[in-house]
Design a protein around this motif. Structure first.
Motif, PDB file in Angstrom:
ATOM      1  N   THR A 290       0.813  -1.210   0.000  1.00  0.00           N
ATOM      2  CA  THR A 290       0.000   0.000   0.000  1.00  0.00           C
ATOM      3  C   THR A 290       0.846   1.259   0.000  1.00  0.00           C
ATOM      4  O   THR A 290       0.309   2.358   0.049  1.00  0.00           O
ATOM      5  N   LEU A 291       2.195   1.139  -0.066  1.00  0.00           N
ATOM      6  CA  LEU A 291       3.071   2.307  -0.079  1.00  0.00           C
ATOM      7  C   LEU A 291       3.019   2.985  -1.445  1.00  0.00           C
ATOM      8  O   LEU A 291       2.856   2.335  -2.477  1.00  0.00           O
ATOM      9  N   THR A 292       3.210   4.297  -1.451  1.00  0.00           N
ATOM     10  CA  THR A 292       3.264   5.034  -2.707  1.00  0.00           C
ATOM     11  C   THR A 292       4.620   4.844  -3.369  1.00  0.00           C
ATOM     12  O   THR A 292       5.578   4.343  -2.766  1.00  0.00           O
ATOM     13  N   SER A 293       4.728   5.254  -4.642  1.00  0.00           N
ATOM     14  CA  SER A 293       5.994   5.092  -5.381  1.00  0.00           C
ATOM     15  C   SER A 293       7.110   5.918  -4.756  1.00  0.00           C
ATOM     16  O   SER A 293       8.266   5.485  -4.718  1.00  0.00           O
ATOM     17  N   GLU A 294       6.789   7.122  -4.227  1.00  0.00           N
ATOM     18  CA  GLU A 294       7.829   7.934  -3.584  1.00  0.00           C
ATOM     19  C   GLU A 294       8.348   7.257  -2.324  1.00  0.00           C
ATOM     20  O   GLU A 294       9.558   7.256  -2.055  1.00  0.00           O
ATOM     21  N   GLU A 295       7.419   6.661  -1.534  1.00  0.00           N
ATOM     22  CA  GLU A 295       7.858   5.959  -0.323  1.00  0.00           C
ATOM     23  C   GLU A 295       8.695   4.734  -0.667  1.00  0.00           C
ATOM     24  O   GLU A 295       9.675   4.431   0.017  1.00  0.00           O
ATOM     25  N   LYS A 296       8.319   4.026  -1.741  1.00  0.00           N
ATOM     26  CA  LYS A 296       9.131   2.880  -2.172  1.00  0.00           C
ATOM     27  C   LYS A 296      10.520   3.313  -2.598  1.00  0.00           C
ATOM     28  O   LYS A 296      11.522   2.677  -2.258  1.00  0.00           O
ATOM     29  N   GLN A 297      10.630   4.416  -3.369  1.00  0.00           N
ATOM     30  CA  GLN A 297      11.936   4.901  -3.813  1.00  0.00           C
ATOM     31  C   GLN A 297      12.798   5.330  -2.632  1.00  0.00           C
ATOM     32  O   GLN A 297      14.002   5.041  -2.585  1.00  0.00           O
ATOM     33  N   GLU A 298      12.205   5.994  -1.661  1.00  0.00           N
ATOM     34  CA  GLU A 298      12.964   6.416  -0.481  1.00  0.00           C
ATOM     35  C   GLU A 298      13.441   5.214   0.318  1.00  0.00           C
ATOM     36  O   GLU A 298      14.572   5.198   0.816  1.00  0.00           O
ATOM     37  N   ARG A 299      12.606   4.183   0.416  1.00  0.00           N
ATOM     38  CA  ARG A 299      13.025   2.980   1.131  1.00  0.00           C
ATOM     39  C   ARG A 299      14.180   2.290   0.415  1.00  0.00           C
ATOM     40  O   ARG A 299      15.112   1.805   1.044  1.00  0.00           O
ATOM     41  N   ARG A 300      14.156   2.246  -0.925  1.00  0.00           N
ATOM     42  CA  ARG A 300      15.268   1.632  -1.659  1.00  0.00           C
ATOM     43  C   ARG A 300      16.566   2.415  -1.471  1.00  0.00           C
ATOM     44  O   ARG A 300      17.643   1.830  -1.332  1.00  0.00           O
ATOM     45  N   GLN A 301      16.467   3.738  -1.450  1.00  0.00           N
ATOM     46  CA  GLN A 301      17.671   4.541  -1.232  1.00  0.00           C
ATOM     47  C   GLN A 301      18.272   4.286   0.154  1.00  0.00           C
ATOM     48  O   GLN A 301      19.500   4.200   0.300  1.00  0.00           O
ATOM     49  N   GLN A 302      17.420   4.154   1.149  1.00  0.00           N
ATOM     50  CA  GLN A 302      17.927   3.855   2.484  1.00  0.00           C
ATOM     51  C   GLN A 302      18.600   2.489   2.533  1.00  0.00           C
ATOM     52  O   GLN A 302      19.658   2.314   3.152  1.00  0.00           O
ATOM     53  N   GLU A 422      12.879  -4.488  -6.646  1.00  0.00           N
ATOM     54  CA  GLU A 422      12.076  -3.432  -7.240  1.00  0.00           C
ATOM     55  C   GLU A 422      12.932  -2.338  -7.870  1.00  0.00           C
ATOM     56  O   GLU A 422      12.420  -1.305  -8.270  1.00  0.00           O
ATOM     57  N   GLU A 423      14.258  -2.549  -7.954  1.00  0.00           N
ATOM     58  CA  GLU A 423      15.139  -1.542  -8.537  1.00  0.00           C
ATOM     59  C   GLU A 423      14.931  -1.422 -10.039  1.00  0.00           C
ATOM     60  O   GLU A 423      15.260  -0.408 -10.642  1.00  0.00           O
ATOM     61  N   GLN A 424      14.385  -2.449 -10.658  1.00  0.00           N
ATOM     62  CA  GLN A 424      14.155  -2.403 -12.082  1.00  0.00           C
ATOM     63  C   GLN A 424      13.064  -1.384 -12.389  1.00  0.00           C
ATOM     64  O   GLN A 424      12.247  -1.057 -11.553  1.00  0.00           O
ATOM     65  N   PRO A 425      13.045  -0.855 -13.593  1.00  0.00           N
ATOM     66  CA  PRO A 425      12.023   0.139 -13.956  1.00  0.00           C
ATOM     67  C   PRO A 425      10.634  -0.430 -13.775  1.00  0.00           C
ATOM     68  O   PRO A 425      10.350  -1.570 -14.125  1.00  0.00           O
ATOM     69  N   GLU A 426       9.737   0.377 -13.182  1.00  0.00           N
ATOM     70  CA  GLU A 426       8.381  -0.082 -12.892  1.00  0.00           C
ATOM     71  C   GLU A 426       7.551  -0.245 -14.155  1.00  0.00           C
ATOM     72  O   GLU A 426       6.544  -0.922 -14.161  1.00  0.00           O
ATOM     73  N   ALA A 427       7.969   0.391 -15.226  1.00  0.00           N
ATOM     74  CA  ALA A 427       7.202   0.301 -16.464  1.00  0.00           C
ATOM     75  C   ALA A 427       7.253  -1.094 -17.062  1.00  0.00           C
ATOM     76  O   ALA A 427       6.369  -1.484 -17.818  1.00  0.00           O
ATOM     77  N   GLU A 428       8.306  -1.859 -16.706  1.00  0.00           N
ATOM     78  CA  GLU A 428       8.423  -3.190 -17.271  1.00  0.00           C
ATOM     79  C   GLU A 428       7.512  -4.195 -16.578  1.00  0.00           C
ATOM     80  O   GLU A 428       7.290  -5.278 -17.083  1.00  0.00           O
ATOM     81  N   ALA A 433       0.235  -7.613 -11.829  1.00  0.00           N
ATOM     82  CA  ALA A 433       1.100  -8.182 -10.799  1.00  0.00           C
ATOM     83  C   ALA A 433       1.097  -7.365  -9.523  1.00  0.00           C
ATOM     84  O   ALA A 433       1.427  -7.859  -8.473  1.00  0.00           O
ATOM     85  N   VAL A 434       0.723  -6.080  -9.587  1.00  0.00           N
ATOM     86  CA  VAL A 434       0.777  -5.222  -8.405  1.00  0.00           C
ATOM     87  C   VAL A 434      -0.570  -5.122  -7.704  1.00  0.00           C
ATOM     88  O   VAL A 434      -0.701  -4.413  -6.732  1.00  0.00           O
ATOM     89  N   GLN A 435      -1.593  -5.794  -8.202  1.00  0.00           N
ATOM     90  CA  GLN A 435      -2.901  -5.742  -7.557  1.00  0.00           C
ATOM     91  C   GLN A 435      -2.875  -6.554  -6.263  1.00  0.00           C
ATOM     92  O   GLN A 435      -2.457  -7.712  -6.266  1.00  0.00           O
TER      93      GLN A 435
END
Length: 611
Positions: A290-302, A422-428, A433-435
């Motif tokens: 249920t996390l947004t894309s910005e929260e996912k990106q910030e978590r990956r950076q951490q 999830e580091e791969q581009p989300e467009a692929e 699959a994300v439902q």
């Protein structure tokens, strides 16, 4: 009823009662009576005045509970909270105390707290006493000791001028009387702790044939809580007594035919149309999907920064260990060059080596590994962003003499790869699959099916909870059979339902069905429901107080209390029957019994007279 309807728990907090300023009409020309419906579930209090400016409704309504906290360690004393001042009962569930045992007040210290709360919030302004007459409800066939302690509390502690006791269900019967109503009837009062069957003949209670069932709303709430906790063990703590009482008040009903109703619930269509879904509170932040894309990106950076710091520490630790091993091997090689052969051979044995050539081979490999580690440290400082897929974190070599393992990096990145998938581009990624597959809201729902009728059914079938008692129908039949046929026909013409459990939908139809089964063929009966089963007891007590304000009937004065004791009761149309305590008198001593003692006294003589 729409299928799939979801209801949310209100979890309402109790608002503290304000301090009310009484109007001048309650004190002039004389203090008007104060009516207190002292119920085991709720206390209701208000004024009984004929003046229209005084509200004809109870001004105070609060739960008959008190909680005394232990106080803080900093020196603050214990704090006592009463009624609505508690806010919510669940955080203080294990501190709550009630003055009632069943429906009889036995803890007079807690009862005094309830009275203090009533007098303070109603703004009783008299100094050192309560100069208003008190109209107080009590239990059916109330024990004399309980009335004695209550009278002692009111007369000795509060200095009230006079008091009147009455039965709450009879006050409700008195309030709902109509022009064509007979003075006789059968009152069925079902409350929070008990259920009573009260026969009334010619306007007076027949106390000898009153019956009590020790079941009410409290036992139904506990039974419903156990049913749902067994059905939903994952929500054990969320299924509280307060929420069960809310379900009983708003979602339960009494089946006209319990067995037939259970058969209806076996139908899937009937279940879908009548099931009530209760939504428990939950948080959407529990699942990562249920996390947004910005929260996912910030978590990956951490996670990337933590991995970089981990690799840097491991390389430094590996470099330090390899340098220490190289220094030791170089020291052994210097022993060979200096010609100290004995110490050299001992050092080779400790290092588990056979010759100087093997020693030189280890020194060369270890020096190459140190150079490679230094280059990787420099490269990591230059490259800020690390390719997670290609890079492999290194682990320190645990064997100080295994140079082969020190030259290669241990591949431990596999345990970190799921974190960076999830580091791969989300467009692929495909959209399907994300439902989310798991519905968090439905997981926190309680489905109320047969539980809606099983909990209230205990007042008709106490055996459902293992109680060896009779239900309302059997008790009602037992009471009627103690009268003649003429009196039975008179009683069933006015079967009156009151009390909190009379609010259940279907109770009137169920009582009519039970009477139809037990009464003779083609006999008539009438069942009436109180206009307001919860408040009619207070309204009836107020009506009685207004009509008897200037009379002496039913009022116990302080003089009566001092002369006849605290258990004394003046009867009236809505009171209990007064049964005084009769102590057995000692039999007088007969003349024959006194003769031997007199003869003995005459023969012995008085020592003083003889002297």
């Amino acid at each position: 009823m729409a299928a799939g309807r979801v209801f949310a728990f209100r979890d309402a907090r109790w608002a503290p009662d304000p301090v009310l300023a009484p109007s001048a009409a309650v004190r002039s020309p004389q203090p008007v009576p104060l009516v207190i419906d002292n119920g085991s579930f709720q206390t209701r209090a208000g004024w009984a005045a004929a003046d229209p400016s005084v509200p004809a409704e109870p001004l105070l309504r609060f739960r008959s509970l008190a909680a005394r906290s232990r106080g803080a360690r900093g020196g603050a004393g214990a704090e006592t909270q009463v009624g609505n001042d508690l806010g919510s009962p669940e955080p203080l569930r294990w501190l709550l105390r009630s003055p009632f045992d069943r429906n009889v007040p036995v803890q007079l210290e807690l009862q005094e707290l309830l009275f203090d709360h009533v007098f303070q919030r109603l703004g009783v302004a008299s100094q050192g006493c309560v100069d208003h007459p008190i109209v107080l409800t009590e239990a059916v066939c109330n024990p004399l000791y309980s009335r004695q302690m209550m009278s002692e509390l009111l007369f000795e502690c509060y200095q009230v001028p006079k008091v009147s006791y009455g039965v709450d269900s009879l006050y409700s019967f008195y309030h709902n009387r109509r022009q064509n109503w007979p003075c006789s009837g059968l009152v069925i009062s079902s409350g929070y702790q008990c259920t009573h069957i009260l026969p009334v003949l010619e306007g007076r209670l027949d106390a000898k044939n009153c019956k009590r069932i020790n079941l009410g709303g409290c036992q139904a709430a506990v039974y419903l809580q156990r049913l749902l906790q067994l059905k939903y063990p994952g929500h054990f703590a969320a299924i509280t007594l307060s929420r069960m009482e809310e379900i009983l008040h708003e979602h339960s009903y009494i089946a006209e035919d319990y067995t037939e109703e259970l058969q209806k619930w076996r139908s899937p269509e009937y279940y879908e149309n009548n099931v009530h879904k209760m939504q428990l509170p939950f948080s959407n932040k529990l699942l990562g999907s249920t996390l947004t894309s910005e929260e996912k990106q910030e978590r990956r950076q951490q996670q990337l920064r933590r991995l970089q710091e981990l690799n840097a520490r491991r390389r430094e630790e590996k470099l330090q260990l390899d340098q220490e091993r190289l220094d030791r091997l170089l020291y052994v090689q210097e022993l060979l060059e200096d010609g100290q052969m004995d110490q050299f051979h001992k050092a080779l044995v400790e290092l588990n080596m056979d010759s100087a050539e093997e020693l030189q081979s280890y020194i060369n490999k270890l020096s190459l590994a140190i150079e490679q580690t230094k280059q990787k440290i420099l490269q990591a400082e230059v490259n800020i962003e690390v390719d997670v897929v290609d890079s492999k974190p290194e682990t320190p070599d645990l064997d100080p003499l295994s140079s082969e393992q020190s030259l290669e990096d241990v591949e431990s990145i596999n345990e970190f790869e799921p974190l960076f998938a999830e580091e791969q581009p989300e467009a692929e990624k495909p959209v399907a699959a994300v439902q989310p597959v798991f519905n968090l809201a439905e997981y926190h729902q309680l489905f109320l099916g047969t539980e809606r009728i099983r909990a209230p059914e205990i007042i008709f079938q106490p055996s459902l909870i293992g109680e060896d008692q009779t239900g309302i129908a059997e008790t009602m039949q037992y009471v009627l059979e103690r009268y003649s046929k003429e009196q039975q026909a008179l009683l069933v013409q006015n079967v009156f339902l009151t009390g909190g459990n009379a609010m259940y939908p279907g109770l009137k139809a169920r009582v009519q069905k039970e009477l139809l089964e037990m009464r003779p063929f083609q006999s008539s009966f009438q069942v009436h429901l109180a206009s307001s089963p919860i408040l009619d007891a207070w309204h009836g007590a107020r009506d009685w107080a207004v009509e008897h304000m200037t009379r002496e009937e039913g009022w116990i004065t302080r003089k009566d209390y001092e002369e006849k004791g605290g258990e004394y009761l003046k009867e009236h149309c809505a009171s209990n029957v007064y049964v005084p305590i009769r102590l057995p008198k000692q039999a007088p001593r007969t003349t024959e019994a006194l003769a031997p003692s007199r003869a003995l006294a005459a023969g012995t003589g008085n020592p003083c007279e003889q002297a």
